[in-house]
Enzyme design. Structure first.
Site, short mmCIF file in Angstrom:
data_model
loop_
_atom_site.label_atom_id
_atom_site.label_comp_id
_atom_site.label_asym_id
_atom_site.label_seq_id
_atom_site.Cartn_x
_atom_site.Cartn_y
_atom_site.Cartn_z
N ASP A 68 0.81 -1.10 0.01
CA ASP A 68 -0.01 0.00 0.20
C ASP A 68 0.87 1.25 0.03
OD1 ASP A 68 -1.62 2.15 0.32
OD2 ASP A 68 -2.47 1.21 2.12
N VAL A 69 1.03 1.99 -1.05
CA VAL A 69 1.99 3.04 -1.14
C VAL A 69 1.83 3.92 -0.13
CG1 VAL A 69 2.48 2.43 -3.69
CG2 VAL A 69 0.78 4.12 -3.03
N TYR A 160 -7.36 15.13 -7.54
CA TYR A 160 -6.45 14.32 -8.34
C TYR A 160 -5.45 15.37 -8.83
CZ TYR A 160 -4.93 11.45 -12.24
OH TYR A 160 -4.39 10.62 -13.23
N ALA A 162 -4.69 18.44 -7.89
CA ALA A 162 -3.66 19.13 -6.94
C ALA A 162 -2.69 18.03 -6.57
CB ALA A 162 -4.31 19.45 -5.51
N ALA A 163 -2.82 16.85 -6.33
CA ALA A 163 -1.88 15.59 -6.27
C ALA A 163 -0.97 15.47 -7.17
CB ALA A 163 -2.73 14.27 -5.92
N LYS A 164 -1.26 15.43 -8.46
CA LYS A 164 -0.37 15.31 -9.60
C LYS A 164 0.45 16.33 -9.73
CE LYS A 164 -1.58 11.01 -10.75
NZ LYS A 164 -0.71 9.76 -10.62
N1 LIG Z 1 -5.04 6.19 -17.80
C1 LIG Z 1 -4.62 7.35 -17.74
O1 LIG Z 1 -5.44 7.95 -18.66
C2 LIG Z 1 -3.81 8.20 -16.98
C3 LIG Z 1 -3.67 9.25 -17.23
C4 LIG Z 1 -2.69 10.17 -16.45
C5 LIG Z 1 -2.24 9.57 -15.36
N2 LIG Z 1 -2.34 8.40 -15.10
C6 LIG Z 1 -1.64 7.77 -14.09
O2 LIG Z 1 -0.92 6.60 -14.24
C7 LIG Z 1 -0.59 5.81 -13.15
C8 LIG Z 1 -1.36 4.30 -13.63
O3 LIG Z 1 -2.99 4.53 -14.16
P1 LIG Z 1 -3.41 3.31 -14.90
O4 LIG Z 1 -4.49 4.11 -15.81
O5 LIG Z 1 -2.57 2.13 -15.31
O6 LIG Z 1 -4.59 3.04 -13.59
P2 LIG Z 1 -4.82 1.60 -13.14
O7 LIG Z 1 -6.17 1.74 -12.47
O8 LIG Z 1 -5.07 0.58 -14.50
O9 LIG Z 1 -3.73 0.97 -12.37
C9 LIG Z 1 -3.48 1.51 -11.31
C10 LIG Z 1 -2.98 0.48 -10.21
O10 LIG Z 1 -2.60 1.04 -8.91
C11 LIG Z 1 -3.02 0.07 -7.91
N3 LIG Z 1 -3.09 0.93 -6.58
C12 LIG Z 1 -4.04 1.87 -6.44
N4 LIG Z 1 -3.86 2.26 -5.12
C13 LIG Z 1 -2.92 1.65 -4.69
C14 LIG Z 1 -2.07 1.63 -3.29
N5 LIG Z 1 -2.73 2.35 -2.39
N6 LIG Z 1 -1.00 0.97 -3.30
C15 LIG Z 1 -0.54 0.14 -4.28
N7 LIG Z 1 -1.09 0.05 -5.29
C16 LIG Z 1 -2.35 0.78 -5.73
C17 LIG Z 1 -4.21 -0.45 -8.45
O11 LIG Z 1 -4.42 -1.79 -7.66
C18 LIG Z 1 -3.85 -0.59 -9.91
O12 LIG Z 1 -3.38 -1.88 -10.13
C19 LIG Z 1 -1.91 6.50 -12.29
O13 LIG Z 1 -0.76 7.09 -11.19
C20 LIG Z 1 -2.65 7.43 -12.81
O14 LIG Z 1 -2.93 8.39 -12.08
C21 LIG Z 1 -3.45 7.65 -15.97
#
Ligand SMILES: NC(=O)c1ccc[n+]([C@@H]2O[C@H](COP(=O)([O-])OP(=O)(O)OC[C@H]3O[C@@H](n4cnc5c(N)ncnc54)[C@H](O)[C@@H]3O)[C@@H](O)[C@H]2O)c1
Length: 262
Positions: A68-69, A160, A162-164
């Protein structure tokens, strides 16, 4: 002589990828494994085991770790487990995250805290723990997943975004302070990427709004995002530090969109 595409070779490198059970993180883990890195597949959900199995069945070398990050002891355990198994940590790609879409006026404190804890504090805790491991070898690559939502204001993205935005600032500070240890820190700012997160959040109406605002007029794929991550993780990216690389089909470059016919 024919030109060859650059090939990345991650032999003897160990990479921890958080959020590797799904979406962008899973794709990055699989591509790094193909390029011969040892992989720590870290995620909060047990679907990480399937990714480990696929990599190992394909001739790669992966272990899975539950993390859990947003929990510092859990993060310390992830790094210690990776180091114990593979002896060193060279590459860290932080893909774990959650997406929240809520109008600013309706965002509860719980939703705000959840986004900040997982998306921003998680980046701090993981980055600090892996950097301590990397300083032992005077070499490291850290790649944080930010978002275009951390660069531009997006409707419903108060928590979201603000976090990013925080992830972007943090990545730049880490880049400065870790440079003397041979560690580079960069961030990716993906736009709309076709993953599980997006398929849960984007309605057909949202999809049209996005594609109308993206010069490429389509969503990106996890493999297009992984390509950028592998480059930043490679030896070849040794002089790139503190950079925010948009993987967004031109979204951040665009202003008013009036598409010309081809
Ligand atoms: N998909 C998009 O369009 C997009 C756009 C911009 C940024 N992002 C960023 O890219 C990253 C990956 O996104 P994605 O689309 O592959 O999402 P996703 O939901 O497919 O994968 C995210 C993974 O993070 C894991 N996770 C969530 N909370 C966690 C925690 N507390 N501890 C450990 N693992 C945890 C989930 O179980 C999941 O496997 C994220 O940071 C997201 O914000 C995604």
């Amino acid at each position: 002589m024919k030109n060859k595409m650059p090939q990345y070779d991650f032999t003897d490198r160990t990479a921890i990828i958080t959020g590797a059970a799904s979406g962008i993180g899973r794709e990055i883990a699989q591509q790094l494994a193909i390029a011969d890195a040892n992989i720590v597949v870290a995620d909060i959900v047990s679907a990480r085991n399937k990714v480990v199995e696929n990599i190992n069945n394909g001739g790669g070398n992966a272990i899975g770790v539950e993390v859990d990050v947003s929990d510092h002891l859990s993060v310390e355990n992830m790094v210690a487990t990776g180091e114990k198994h593979f002896e060193r940590i060279d590459i860290f790609i932080h893909c774990a995250g959650i997406g929240i879409e809520k109008p600013f006026l309706e965002t509860s404190l719980e939703e705000w805290n959840r986004a900040i804890n997982i998306d921003l504090t998680g980046t701090f805790l993981c980055g600090r723990a892996v950097a301590h491991a990397m300083t032992k070898n005077n070499w490291g690559r850290i790649i944080n997943l930010a978002s275009t939502a951390g660069v531009r204001g997006g409707y419903n993205r108060a928590a979201y975004g603000a976090a990013k935005g925080g992830v972007i600032s943090l990545s730049k500070v880490m880049a400065l302070e870790l440079a003397p240890y041979g560690i580079t820190v960069n961030a990716l700012a993906p736009g709309a990427i076709e993953t599980e997160m997006v398929s849960k959040m984007h309605t057909p109406e949202t999809r049209k709004i996005y594609t109308d605002a993206i010069p490429a007029a389509r969503y990106g794929s996890p493999s297009e995002t992984a390509a950028a991550a592998l480059f930043l993780a490679s030896e070849q990216a040794s002089y790139i530090n503190g950079h925010i690389l948009a993987v967004d089909g031109g979204f951040l470059a665009a202003g008013l969109m009036k598409k010309n016919e081809k």
